[in-house]
Write a protein that holds these residues in place. Sequence first.
Motif, PDB file in Angstrom:
ATOM      1  N   LEU A  32       6.290 -26.655  13.985  1.00  0.00           N
ATOM      2  CA  LEU A  32       6.953 -27.192  13.939  1.00  0.00           C
ATOM      3  C   LEU A  32       8.991 -26.738  14.739  1.00  0.00           C
ATOM      4  O   LEU A  32       9.097 -27.605  15.786  1.00  0.00           O
ATOM      5  CB  LEU A  32       7.760 -27.930  12.280  1.00  0.00           C
ATOM      6  N   GLU A  33       8.864 -25.860  14.292  1.00  0.00           N
ATOM      7  CA  GLU A  33      10.224 -25.466  15.471  1.00  0.00           C
ATOM      8  C   GLU A  33       9.652 -25.457  16.593  1.00  0.00           C
ATOM      9  O   GLU A  33      11.019 -25.589  17.133  1.00  0.00           O
ATOM     10  CB  GLU A  33      10.181 -24.063  15.114  1.00  0.00           C
ATOM     11  N   PHE A  34       8.810 -24.931  17.182  1.00  0.00           N
ATOM     12  CA  PHE A  34       7.846 -24.858  18.665  1.00  0.00           C
ATOM     13  C   PHE A  34       8.308 -26.825  18.674  1.00  0.00           C
ATOM     14  O   PHE A  34       8.789 -26.809  20.423  1.00  0.00           O
ATOM     15  CB  PHE A  34       7.326 -23.789  19.192  1.00  0.00           C
ATOM     16  N   TYR A  35       7.381 -26.797  18.377  1.00  0.00           N
ATOM     17  CA  TYR A  35       7.109 -28.853  18.921  1.00  0.00           C
ATOM     18  C   TYR A  35       7.892 -29.398  19.019  1.00  0.00           C
ATOM     19  O   TYR A  35       8.060 -30.557  19.750  1.00  0.00           O
ATOM     20  CB  TYR A  35       5.160 -28.493  18.517  1.00  0.00           C
ATOM     21  N   VAL A  36       8.300 -29.178  17.743  1.00  0.00           N
ATOM     22  CA  VAL A  36       9.330 -30.827  17.266  1.00  0.00           C
ATOM     23  C   VAL A  36      11.095 -30.430  17.071  1.00  0.00           C
ATOM     24  O   VAL A  36      11.632 -31.357  18.448  1.00  0.00           O
ATOM     25  CB  VAL A  36       9.067 -31.327  16.381  1.00  0.00           C
ATOM     26  N   ASP A  37      11.177 -29.170  17.265  1.00  0.00           N
ATOM     27  CA  ASP A  37      12.748 -28.410  17.326  1.00  0.00           C
ATOM     28  C   ASP A  37      12.936 -28.486  19.169  1.00  0.00           C
ATOM     29  O   ASP A  37      13.787 -28.976  19.409  1.00  0.00           O
ATOM     30  CB  ASP A  37      13.098 -27.190  16.207  1.00  0.00           C
TER      31      ASP A  37
END
Length: 125
Positions: A19-24
């Motif tokens: 989530l940190e990589f793909y979303v944030d």
Amino acid sequence: MKASQVIPILRIFDETKALEFYVDWLGFTVDWTHRFDDNAPLYMQVSNNGIVLHLSEHHGDCTPGGKVFIECEGVRELHQELNGKKYKYNRPGLEHEPWESISVTVVDPFMNRLVFNERLNTAKA
């Protein structure tokens, strides 16, 4: 045969890091998530401007270290945007490719690579 869409499946190991990589950082949106139960691996779909990816913690779906080549426009702007966010684990360069393109390659925490490629010569052969 006529395909309506191709959706790569990329192996992940950690929901928080994904989530940190793909979303944030990359700006994808989580479209949906699935688990068979609370203690089961995660399978989810993320998307951004027409790019759709499936991310899977299931060991049998795929192996880490995949590479997805994405034809797109706005690679220079993407490069500036991503580096402007000062993501601790990735500072991609802007590459001038010998096939008259520019590209930005990012590597996720699971060693999967996304190559965003923009053709500079739009004339068709």
